[in-house]
Design an enzyme around this catalytic site. Structure first.
Site, mmCIF file in Angstrom:
data_model
loop_
_atom_site.group_PDB
_atom_site.id
_atom_site.type_symbol
_atom_site.label_atom_id
_atom_site.label_comp_id
_atom_site.label_asym_id
_atom_site.label_seq_id
_atom_site.Cartn_x
_atom_site.Cartn_y
_atom_site.Cartn_z
ATOM 1 C CE LYS A 153 0.908 -4.389 -2.370
ATOM 2 N NZ LYS A 153 1.837 -3.929 -3.458
ATOM 3 C CD GLU B 97 5.529 -1.981 -6.118
ATOM 4 O OE1 GLU B 97 6.401 -1.614 -6.927
ATOM 5 O OE2 GLU B 97 4.327 -1.695 -6.245
ATOM 6 C CG ASP C 298 1.510 1.817 -4.784
ATOM 7 O OD1 ASP C 298 0.839 0.957 -5.379
ATOM 8 O OD2 ASP C 298 2.756 1.811 -4.755
ATOM 9 C CD GLU D 30 0.777 -6.239 -10.802
ATOM 10 O OE1 GLU D 30 0.057 -5.509 -11.499
ATOM 11 O OE2 GLU D 30 1.371 -5.844 -9.790
ATOM 12 C CG ASP E 259 0.925 -0.875 -1.733
ATOM 13 O OD1 ASP E 259 1.252 -2.011 -1.354
ATOM 14 O OD2 ASP E 259 0.453 -0.644 -2.857
#
Length: 302
Positions: A147, A149, A75, A217, A118
């Site tokens: 994916k 988050e 994204d 990250e 994403d």
């Protein structure tokens, strides 16, 4: 002229010379398809996993031909393609469009990279049912893995829900761009003992839930290395997390030196010493594989 000495008609590919993505066919076909099983084996064998973002057919085919193991349709396209200041405004429709582009580019080139797409902000947070509906659409668009988050209990629940229904998942722990405002801006996470412990717990829960891969990250190198060693089956992919993870990922525009703002510390410009983009992609793959990138002193955080 083509290889037989005849000039090609305008707009028509010369005999034996394939147009656009198909030009990479001969290189990509030499590699085996990257699958979730292959990723798992690479993790066990200690073979570094090279991941790169791409958002269209041509760059995806070029990255695949250079040996990239996984292509991430992130994204992040909201910032590098759409000009947004965050990824929050990226829609599921945006992700579907770019995932189709990447998938078609790799298919046309007979490529081998695994495609990770994403789930954008707002496409999975409401319920498990919303999450699987969105994930199914991304898989139908050509993704091999989705994916999402975060590592809170409800995110872990969604990961387990998707995995149990046959959808491979890549998790993503701090810094997660979708929640950058809540985290107080773009900054390294996990520096306090409390924050580090939460990341450990979250990572373990996502591993137990069945996540195949996990992006770490902007996390201190020592912490990311420790989390990686604690994983039972999940392959960690670092971005600003040091060299101790199972693999690395960079945003394509960043590693090509195309950045309108200040370059992040963890980025290396591979275009600087390359004669063209495919050469830069190949240099990135080689550096990840041989461990020369990232250099913890230059690209990591304490």
């Amino acid at each position: 002229m083509n290889q037989h000495g005849r000039s090609a008609e305008p707009g028509v590919a010369s005999e034996g010379i394939a147009p656009y993505g198909d030009a990479h066919r001969g290189i990509a076909a030499k590699r085996k398809k990257t699958t979730t099983a292959r990723i798992s084996q690479m993790r066990v064998d200690g073979e570094k996993i090279a991941v790169l973002t791409a958002y269209d057919a041509t760059f995806a085919a070029a990255a695949d031909a250079a040996g990239v193991d996984c292509i991430m349709v992130g994204d992040s396209l909201g910032m590098v393609c759409q000009g947004r200041t965050t990824t929050v405004g990226v829609s599921l429709e945006d992700m579907l469009y770019h995932t189709r582009c990447v998938s078609q580019g790799i298919a046309r080139a007979d490529g081998s990279a695994l495609i990770i797409a994403d789930l954008p902000f707002g496409s999975y947070q409401q319920s498990n049912e919303q999450a699987i509906a969105s994930a199914v659409q991304l898989m139908q668009a050509g993704a091999h893995m989705v994916k999402l988050e975060g590592g809170d209990w409800w995110t872990v629940d969604i990961v387990e829900f998707l995995v149990q229904r046959g959808i491979p998942v890549c998790a993503h722990l701090r810094l997660t761009p979708q929640t950058v405002s809540a985290l107080g801006g773009y900054r390294v996470q996990g520096r306090s003992e409390e924050a580090a412990e939460k990341l450990r717990v979250d990572a373990g829960a996502l591993d137990n839930a069945g996540a195949s891969m996990m992006v770490l990250e902007m996390i201190p190198t020592e912490l990311a290395t420790s989390i990686t060693s604690e994983m039972k089956s999940c392959a960690t992919i670092g971005i600003g997390a040091g060299s101790g993870t199972a693999g690395q990922v960079l945003v394509m525009h960043d590693m090509l030196g195309i950045n309108l703002g200040r370059m992040a510390k963890f980025v290396r410009n591979f275009m600087r010493d390359a004669e063209d983009v495919p050469t830069a992609f190949a240099a990135y793959v080689a550096a990840v594989k041989d461990g020369s990138f990232p250099d913890d002193k230059l690209h990591g955080f304490l």
